[in-house]
Design a protein around this motif. Sequence first.
Motif, PDB file in Angstrom:
ATOM      1  N   PHE A 194      -0.241  17.964  -7.382  1.00 60.75           N
ATOM      2  CA  PHE A 194      -1.336  17.307  -8.092  1.00 60.75           C
ATOM      3  C   PHE A 194      -2.705  17.662  -7.507  1.00 60.75           C
ATOM      4  CE2 PHE A 194       2.151  14.713  -9.643  1.00 60.75           C
ATOM      5  CZ  PHE A 194       1.772  14.474 -10.950  1.00 60.75           C
ATOM      6  N   GLY A 195      -2.732  18.701  -6.662  1.00 63.21           N
ATOM      7  CA  GLY A 195      -4.000  19.203  -6.142  1.00 63.21           C
ATOM      8  C   GLY A 195      -4.489  18.527  -4.885  1.00 63.21           C
ATOM      9  N   GLY A 196      -3.694  17.658  -4.288  1.00 64.98           N
ATOM     10  CA  GLY A 196      -4.092  17.001  -3.054  1.00 64.98           C
ATOM     11  C   GLY A 196      -3.771  17.856  -1.841  1.00 64.98           C
ATOM     12  N   ALA A 197      -4.440  17.548  -0.734  1.00 70.33           N
ATOM     13  CA  ALA A 197      -4.162  18.220   0.536  1.00 70.33           C
ATOM     14  C   ALA A 197      -3.302  17.279   1.376  1.00 70.33           C
ATOM     15  CB  ALA A 197      -5.459  18.545   1.268  1.00 70.33           C
ATOM     16  N   ALA A 198      -2.053  17.659   1.593  1.00 70.50           N
ATOM     17  CA  ALA A 198      -1.123  16.826   2.344  1.00 70.50           C
ATOM     18  C   ALA A 198      -1.354  17.007   3.837  1.00 70.50           C
ATOM     19  CB  ALA A 198       0.309  17.184   1.986  1.00 70.50           C
ATOM     20  N   VAL A 199      -1.506  15.898   4.547  1.00 68.81           N
ATOM     21  CA  VAL A 199      -1.764  15.920   5.983  1.00 68.81           C
ATOM     22  C   VAL A 199      -0.685  15.087   6.669  1.00 68.81           C
ATOM     23  CG1 VAL A 199      -3.423  15.435   7.815  1.00 68.81           C
ATOM     24  CG2 VAL A 199      -4.239  16.052   5.518  1.00 68.81           C
ATOM     25  N   ARG A 200       0.023  15.695   7.595  1.00 71.65           N
ATOM     26  CA  ARG A 200       1.083  14.979   8.302  1.00 71.65           C
ATOM     27  C   ARG A 200       0.486  14.225   9.494  1.00 71.65           C
ATOM     28  NH1 ARG A 200       6.740  15.255   8.451  1.00 71.65           N
ATOM     29  NH2 ARG A 200       7.656  14.618  10.433  1.00 71.65           N
ATOM     30  N   ILE A 201       0.521  12.914   9.410  1.00 71.10           N
ATOM     31  CA  ILE A 201      -0.029  12.057  10.463  1.00 71.10           C
ATOM     32  C   ILE A 201       0.991  10.966  10.779  1.00 71.10           C
ATOM     33  CG2 ILE A 201      -1.825  10.357  11.027  1.00 71.10           C
ATOM     34  CD1 ILE A 201      -3.743  11.913   9.310  1.00 71.10           C
ATOM     35  N   PRO A 202       1.350  10.765  12.059  1.00 73.63           N
ATOM     36  CA  PRO A 202       2.282   9.685  12.393  1.00 73.63           C
ATOM     37  C   PRO A 202       1.665   8.323  12.111  1.00 73.63           C
ATOM     38  CG  PRO A 202       1.366  10.655  14.390  1.00 73.63           C
ATOM     39  CD  PRO A 202       0.924  11.525  13.253  1.00 73.63           C
ATOM     40  N   SER A 203       2.515   7.342  11.872  1.00 73.20           N
ATOM     41  CA  SER A 203       2.019   6.006  11.524  1.00 73.20           C
ATOM     42  C   SER A 203       1.150   5.410  12.623  1.00 73.20           C
ATOM     43  CB  SER A 203       3.201   5.079  11.224  1.00 73.20           C
ATOM     44  OG  SER A 203       4.049   4.958  12.347  1.00 73.20           O
ATOM     45  N   SER A 204       1.412   5.781  13.876  1.00 70.99           N
ATOM     46  CA  SER A 204       0.630   5.235  14.986  1.00 70.99           C
ATOM     47  C   SER A 204      -0.831   5.653  14.936  1.00 70.99           C
ATOM     48  CB  SER A 204       1.245   5.666  16.322  1.00 70.99           C
ATOM     49  OG  SER A 204       1.279   7.082  16.413  1.00 70.99           O
ATOM     50  N   GLU A 205      -1.134   6.753  14.209  1.00 76.52           N
ATOM     51  CA  GLU A 205      -2.512   7.257  14.133  1.00 76.52           C
ATOM     52  C   GLU A 205      -3.150   7.001  12.770  1.00 76.52           C
ATOM     53  OE1 GLU A 205      -2.492  11.383  15.225  1.00 76.52           O
ATOM     54  OE2 GLU A 205      -1.181  11.049  16.942  1.00 76.52           O
ATOM     55  N   LEU A 206      -2.405   6.356  11.879  1.00 76.75           N
ATOM     56  CA  LEU A 206      -2.867   6.228  10.497  1.00 76.75           C
ATOM     57  C   LEU A 206      -4.089   5.334  10.364  1.00 76.75           C
ATOM     58  CD1 LEU A 206      -2.541   6.823   7.524  1.00 76.75           C
ATOM     59  CD2 LEU A 206      -0.777   5.051   7.403  1.00 76.75           C
ATOM     60  N   TYR A 207      -4.127   4.238  11.088  1.00 75.11           N
ATOM     61  CA  TYR A 207      -5.247   3.299  10.987  1.00 75.11           C
ATOM     62  C   TYR A 207      -6.573   4.005  11.279  1.00 75.11           C
ATOM     63  CZ  TYR A 207      -7.884  -1.064  11.594  1.00 75.11           C
ATOM     64  OH  TYR A 207      -8.799  -2.083  11.477  1.00 75.11           O
ATOM     65  N   LEU A 208      -6.618   4.724  12.402  1.00 75.19           N
ATOM     66  CA  LEU A 208      -7.861   5.412  12.779  1.00 75.19           C
ATOM     67  C   LEU A 208      -8.165   6.570  11.837  1.00 75.19           C
ATOM     68  CD1 LEU A 208      -7.681   5.486  16.686  1.00 75.19           C
ATOM     69  CD2 LEU A 208      -9.188   4.112  15.236  1.00 75.19           C
ATOM     70  N   ALA A 209      -7.132   7.233  11.345  1.00 73.94           N
ATOM     71  CA  ALA A 209      -7.349   8.350  10.423  1.00 73.94           C
ATOM     72  C   ALA A 209      -8.033   7.875   9.151  1.00 73.94           C
ATOM     73  CB  ALA A 209      -6.024   9.022  10.098  1.00 73.94           C
ATOM     74  N   LEU A 210      -7.634   6.720   8.639  1.00 76.76           N
ATOM     75  CA  LEU A 210      -8.277   6.152   7.450  1.00 76.76           C
ATOM     76  C   LEU A 210      -9.661   5.618   7.782  1.00 76.76           C
ATOM     77  CD1 LEU A 210      -5.167   4.337   5.979  1.00 76.76           C
ATOM     78  CD2 LEU A 210      -6.454   6.149   4.824  1.00 76.76           C
ATOM     79  N   GLN A 211      -9.784   4.981   8.913  1.00 72.28           N
ATOM     80  CA  GLN A 211     -11.072   4.412   9.317  1.00 72.28           C
ATOM     81  C   GLN A 211     -12.137   5.496   9.497  1.00 72.28           C
ATOM     82  OE1 GLN A 211     -11.548   2.756  13.377  1.00 72.28           O
ATOM     83  NE2 GLN A 211     -12.093   0.836  12.363  1.00 72.28           N
ATOM     84  N   ARG A 212     -11.744   6.628  10.055  1.00 78.92           N
ATOM     85  CA  ARG A 212     -12.690   7.709  10.349  1.00 78.92           C
ATOM     86  C   ARG A 212     -12.847   8.693   9.198  1.00 78.92           C
ATOM     87  NH1 ARG A 212     -10.253   8.918  16.434  1.00 78.92           N
ATOM     88  NH2 ARG A 212     -11.162   7.071  17.454  1.00 78.92           N
ATOM     89  N   GLY A 213     -12.064   8.524   8.133  1.00 80.68           N
ATOM     90  CA  GLY A 213     -12.156   9.432   7.003  1.00 80.68           C
ATOM     91  C   GLY A 213     -11.429  10.743   7.197  1.00 80.68           C
ATOM     92  N   THR A 214     -10.563  10.806   8.206  1.00 77.52           N
ATOM     93  CA  THR A 214      -9.750  12.014   8.394  1.00 77.52           C
ATOM     94  C   THR A 214      -8.888  12.251   7.160  1.00 77.52           C
ATOM     95  OG1 THR A 214      -9.674  11.550  10.773  1.00 77.52           O
ATOM     96  CG2 THR A 214      -8.065  13.125   9.896  1.00 77.52           C
ATOM     97  N   VAL A 215      -8.417  11.164   6.574  1.00 78.14           N
ATOM     98  CA  VAL A 215      -7.714  11.233   5.291  1.00 78.14           C
ATOM     99  C   VAL A 215      -8.321  10.185   4.363  1.00 78.14           C
ATOM    100  CG1 VAL A 215      -5.532  12.123   6.186  1.00 78.14           C
ATOM    101  CG2 VAL A 215      -5.908   9.662   6.133  1.00 78.14           C
ATOM    102  N   ASP A 216      -8.179  10.421   3.063  1.00 75.23           N
ATOM    103  CA  ASP A 216      -8.704   9.492   2.059  1.00 75.23           C
ATOM    104  C   ASP A 216      -7.677   8.452   1.646  1.00 75.23           C
ATOM    105  OD1 ASP A 216     -11.240  11.014   1.596  1.00 75.23           O
ATOM    106  OD2 ASP A 216      -9.830  12.547   0.882  1.00 75.23           O
TER     107      ASP A 216
END
Length: 345
Positions: A194-216
Amino acid sequence: MTLSRRSVLAGTAALSAGAAFGFTIRTASAAETLTGVTYLPPSYADLAYGSQGFVDFVTDNHADAVTIDFYDSGRLLSADEQLPALRSGTIDFMFHTTSYITRSLPILGITGLPGVVGPLYENPDRLKIGSPLFELINTELNKQGLTALSLGGGIMEPEFIWSTGSPGIRTLEAIDGKKIRVVSFEATKAIEDFGGAAVRIPSSELYLALQRGTVDAAVANISTINGRSVQEQIKQVFTVPVTAYGIGIFVQTDRYAAQPDAVKSAMQAGAAWFDENSAKTANEDYYEQQYWPKFRESGVEVIEPDQAALDRFAEVSANVREAWIQEVGEEVGKKAIALAMGESA
């Protein structure tokens, strides 16, 4: 303690008397000790319920046959180390989420195929012990020297798309150009289609990844969102069933077969309890009754796809299913999908 000649003679006389009267002298056999692991911590109460419940059931009902040495939270082995340890005989059994090990055990991909997981989730009996699909999965696992004692009696609620910002991901079209966290191969393929960029991130890092905009956004089960407090970063969830997973009890086939019958009976009884309670309790008691009401009250908007969106998702994801079929073999793949969909195979 020093044994005197008199005590030895007395003991010998007692044994002789016992034999004379037909008594059988038996030695007590110690319970077999089995080592089991899970990387999931007890804080994931919904997922830990099944694994800890299995251990407690076997301990409470079959302590004469089995002693379980159980390690959760990756205290003995990390998620990636569990499968090699099982194969090498370092451990006797493991609980593992299927999405983590589909690259090593491709047949388990049936629990995460886009377009299949919705019907499979709604019909958990299709994955219960003894079902045709369960038996087919074990036939394929046996080729790699492994056996699933249970797959939890069904899959967990599918993984949806949880997004930050406004408007966030509210349609399939909105996936295009977004960076989206995934775990499984099946989810990766679906998002990329569907045109998205898949990023493999462990659940332990997900909160900060969303907070910092690493992933949408994140493709995740509600358990991950709750367990990591990710709802604090989430604005909306688009409940298209991208993928899913089950939690299984896995053993090395030959090593398990060589165990005493009493040990196998104890493990099978525990597996039957796990099959009846693991997925069912997580999906109903935790997700439906606790997590979803809490999320809605906190302001997370739940966006449900219409039938057209579901059909479109299934259509575009057809190549994910086809790729999986080619990986496991056409006959096995098509049969597994048919059984998961409730069709005769």
